[in-house]
Write an enzyme that holds these catalytic residues in place. Sequence first.
Site, mmCIF file in Angstrom:
data_model
loop_
_atom_site.group_PDB
_atom_site.id
_atom_site.type_symbol
_atom_site.label_atom_id
_atom_site.label_comp_id
_atom_site.label_asym_id
_atom_site.label_seq_id
_atom_site.Cartn_x
_atom_site.Cartn_y
_atom_site.Cartn_z
ATOM 1 N N HIS A 335 -26.242 -2.590 -23.193
ATOM 2 C CA HIS A 335 -26.672 -2.250 -21.836
ATOM 3 C C HIS A 335 -25.605 -1.631 -20.966
ATOM 4 O O HIS A 335 -25.876 -1.250 -19.835
ATOM 5 C CB HIS A 335 -27.172 -3.500 -21.114
ATOM 6 C CG HIS A 335 -28.560 -3.895 -21.508
ATOM 7 N ND1 HIS A 335 -29.672 -3.445 -20.848
ATOM 8 C CD2 HIS A 335 -28.999 -4.686 -22.513
ATOM 9 C CE1 HIS A 335 -30.749 -3.950 -21.418
ATOM 10 N NE2 HIS A 335 -30.370 -4.701 -22.440
ATOM 11 N N LYS A 523 -30.503 -1.916 -5.153
ATOM 12 C CA LYS A 523 -29.986 -2.258 -6.475
ATOM 13 C C LYS A 523 -28.814 -3.212 -6.259
ATOM 14 O O LYS A 523 -28.377 -3.395 -5.121
ATOM 15 C CB LYS A 523 -29.510 -1.011 -7.238
ATOM 16 C CG LYS A 523 -28.608 -0.106 -6.387
ATOM 17 C CD LYS A 523 -28.180 1.143 -7.132
ATOM 18 C CE LYS A 523 -29.242 2.189 -7.310
ATOM 19 N NZ LYS A 523 -29.721 2.379 -8.661
ATOM 20 N N ARG A 524 -28.297 -3.828 -7.309
ATOM 21 C CA ARG A 524 -27.133 -4.680 -7.109
ATOM 22 C C ARG A 524 -25.982 -3.866 -6.504
ATOM 23 O O ARG A 524 -25.878 -2.651 -6.724
ATOM 24 C CB ARG A 524 -26.701 -5.296 -8.456
ATOM 25 C CG ARG A 524 -27.626 -6.414 -8.923
ATOM 26 C CD ARG A 524 -27.632 -7.574 -7.953
ATOM 27 N NE ARG A 524 -26.382 -8.272 -7.958
ATOM 28 C CZ ARG A 524 -26.180 -9.480 -8.492
ATOM 29 N NH1 ARG A 524 -27.185 -10.134 -9.051
ATOM 30 N NH2 ARG A 524 -25.000 -10.050 -8.458
ATOM 31 N N LYS A 529 -22.052 1.993 -8.623
ATOM 32 C CA LYS A 529 -23.331 2.481 -8.100
ATOM 33 C C LYS A 529 -23.154 3.258 -6.792
ATOM 34 O O LYS A 529 -24.057 3.912 -6.309
ATOM 35 C CB LYS A 529 -24.294 1.302 -7.895
ATOM 36 C CG LYS A 529 -24.775 0.668 -9.217
ATOM 37 C CD LYS A 529 -25.627 -0.564 -8.961
ATOM 38 C CE LYS A 529 -26.088 -1.277 -10.225
ATOM 39 N NZ LYS A 529 -27.270 -0.647 -10.866
ATOM 40 N N THR A 631 -33.511 1.442 -13.915
ATOM 41 C CA THR A 631 -34.972 1.356 -14.002
ATOM 42 C C THR A 631 -35.567 1.474 -12.605
ATOM 43 O O THR A 631 -36.724 1.867 -12.457
ATOM 44 C CB THR A 631 -35.447 0.036 -14.644
ATOM 45 O OG1 THR A 631 -34.763 -1.054 -14.000
ATOM 46 C CG2 THR A 631 -35.168 0.031 -16.133
ATOM 47 N N LYS A 635 -39.145 3.334 -10.987
ATOM 48 C CA LYS A 635 -40.124 2.757 -10.055
ATOM 49 C C LYS A 635 -40.334 3.692 -8.862
ATOM 50 O O LYS A 635 -41.454 3.891 -8.393
ATOM 51 C CB LYS A 635 -39.650 1.381 -9.561
ATOM 52 C CG LYS A 635 -39.461 0.353 -10.673
ATOM 53 C CD LYS A 635 -38.689 -0.882 -10.165
ATOM 54 C CE LYS A 635 -38.104 -1.684 -11.300
ATOM 55 N NZ LYS A 635 -37.098 -2.682 -10.833
HETATM 56 C C1 LIG Z 1 -35.732 -2.677 -10.867
HETATM 57 C C2 LIG Z 1 -34.900 -3.709 -10.239
HETATM 58 C C3 LIG Z 1 -33.508 -3.694 -10.405
HETATM 59 C C4 LIG Z 1 -32.789 -2.608 -11.174
HETATM 60 O O1 LIG Z 1 -32.502 -1.550 -10.298
HETATM 61 P P1 LIG Z 1 -31.472 -0.383 -10.687
HETATM 62 O O2 LIG Z 1 -31.576 0.573 -9.556
HETATM 63 O O3 LIG Z 1 -31.981 0.207 -11.965
HETATM 64 O O4 LIG Z 1 -30.133 -1.003 -10.813
HETATM 65 C C5 LIG Z 1 -32.755 -4.677 -9.787
HETATM 66 N N1 LIG Z 1 -33.334 -5.636 -9.048
HETATM 67 C C6 LIG Z 1 -34.670 -5.673 -8.849
HETATM 68 C C7 LIG Z 1 -35.250 -6.750 -8.002
HETATM 69 C C8 LIG Z 1 -35.496 -4.733 -9.443
HETATM 70 O O5 LIG Z 1 -36.818 -4.788 -9.251
#
Ligand SMILES: *Cc1c(COP(=O)(O)O)cnc(C)c1O
Length: 788
Positions: A335, A523-524, A529, A631, A635
Amino acid sequence: MKFEKELWKEKLEEKLLEKFSVTLKDASNFEVYQALGETVISFIARDWYDTKQKYSQEKQVFYLSSEFLMGRALGNNLINLGIEKEIREFLEEIGIDYNKVEDEEEDAALGNGGLGRLAACFMDSLATLNLPGQGYSIRYRNGIFNQFMRDGYQVEKPETWLNYGDVWSIERPEDEVIVTFGNGSVKALPYDMPIIGYDTKNINTLRLWEAHSIVDLNLEVFNQQNYLYATQDKTLAEDISRVLYPNDSTDEGKKLRLKQQYFFVSASLQDIVKKFKKVHGREFEKFSDYVAIQLNDTHPVIGIPELMRILVDIESIKWEDAWEIVKKTFSYTNHTILAEAMEKWWVGLYQEVVPRIFQITEGIHNQLRAELANLYPNDIAKQERMSIINGNMIHMAWLAIYGSHKINGVAELHTEILKNRELKDWYELYPEKFLNKTNGITPRRWLLKSNPQLSNLITDLIGNKWITDLSELKKIEKYIDNEEVLNKILDIKTEKKKELVDYLREVQGVEVNPNSIFDVQVKRLHEYKRQLLNIFQVYDLYNQLKQNPNMDFTPVTYIFGAKAAPGYRIAKGIIRLINDVAQVINSDADVKDKLKVVFIENYRVTVAEKIFPAADISEQISTAGKEASGTGNMKFMLNGALTIGTLDGANVEIAKEAGEENEYIFGMKVEDIDALKHKGYDPRYPYNNTTGLKKVVDALIDGSLSDLGSGIYREIYSSLMEYGDQYFVLEDFENYRKTQRDINRDYKDRITWAKKMLINIANAGKFSSDRTILEYANEIWGIKESKI
Ligand SMILES: *Cc1c(COP(=O)(O)O)cnc(C)c1O
């Protein structure tokens, strides 16, 4: 499932009376929620049992993951059963607000971010596709912490999802097993969660293990086991499944973490072997014909020596034969390539916690060394590099690759980087083991559930086959010149923005203009990032608007949401910085109605479901080469947001599917970064030569902004100016700012914008986790659809 109102009413009344001594008329929302959950469980119970029986005869995949970021179950389950609308109406008739009932559920937040959410999406796809598969993990009593803000700083509070019970899990004491450590044993008690697929009778299972002291052990199991230490302090045992480690993409080399990993992996493997023997007896030569095990990152890799232990020590199979079985059984997903995320265990700690597993790991290591010495007799350096045990550390990724038959990356670019760079030695040795499986997301939760308005529009246009075959979305492209459809897409976006505005008013007391551009980065929080790049651009924009109030400009709301690992100082400083800049901007009358910054507290799955549908712009701005896939980017795309992003992770594939002209791609590519590193990167160059950038960076230390004396802004400043700006924030700034200006200009032409939205939605089909899971099923696991 067919909804029979009288039956549901009867069942609900019965549960409410039994459990809470109330009737539907006087039940609280929480009581209705509990009763609904229990009623769902009782209506699916037979199908769940039948599914387990059916799967036990076939090849199954067991998905081992230290994290499952599930979110809420009620709404998703009702939607997948096809009865959500009916339940909603039925409750309305008796004066109960279904939305309030839904809000009673706590998220099952047993994960940090992308990796755990991927596991959750995979569960939904496996069940929906009727694939024999089961998830295994830990039933953490405390999931990812709840985030609060105090003076713009993050404060963590324990998450307590189990405090009022968990209606979705069934305790299975008959399947408890003993897990033995160097200093004693604990009991692993399984809880099963049903995974209800969309429009199918099959019910899959997620099995979560809870740690208990063996003092309250069932005597029969106790007597069957031959272990050295019989008793142990109850709280010490229970500590193992107490809390999720809150780090995303960083290795925490702590003893308790290793214990957690061995605990759930050993319990799961004992369970898998027990189930196998029940059907196939001791025909272990057939093991991998019936069992596939997927290792979600290196966290469960200790399963490789653990299966060796079970086969060799307990089942008396020859080492060589056991090794062949192991290799045919396991496969491993990588990952990340971040150095700080590479899991390594100190030999002394590993030996203390799992002494027998250490001996077996050493055996595997010696076997590998012998093979390497044979293959590369003149390249000692290479033999060293590829060693599982090296410099007193155990390299879990090497163990994973050696003990697996397939290794996959999670996006095309990521897999190429693995093959050509990070895992080059291994790719040269085992080219046939490597393959790509680009991540995906479930369209059920991330479109059907979170955006019913857009779902209905799509279904009106092309029918509902897209729900289980997302490539169908391509068919909406024929409406590209249909202004009525384009306007509907815009209206739906506005409606979803208004819903988010209401949420922000209610929960955070902030007022946001739904007609402004919603530019979102959720995101985190991690330096790679580059939330810092985002907030720098915002601050620069503020400076420009102050200087040039008549500048041609469409109002923008910059929305952030992010948890920082509690020990990650810089990440916490960046959260403070975002909140600080927000305060400066939001309280300045000069930019009111033009610019707003909102930090959404406690970002989690349930809030994510409100955010993605409301976004105009998806911020995917990681340093190229650092984000394995992402991911969240998928979305956003599925909900019609346009991406401003670097060519990193799955952004590359998103831009390819939708066409680069329908996204906002900017910044350095992987090769550019290599070249700049080679040449020598000096952050002072962009700092001195980019208009306005110096002012932004200096704001960290010249008193324009305040970290309230913590000194963290100085550290952020130093990370850029003294420690080489590792993530190229300053280098990419100019290009990013220019791209932001392009967006601001293009947004005005609403019809052209809507066309881009439509093309993004139409081309999101590839990013369904159904597609991903079918690839795993066919190319790695060898499992087939099995309908009850
Ligand atoms: C999809 C999702 C992530 C992953 O987000 P990235 O932008 O791909 O890092 C993290 N936390 C939550 C709650 C999510 O739904």
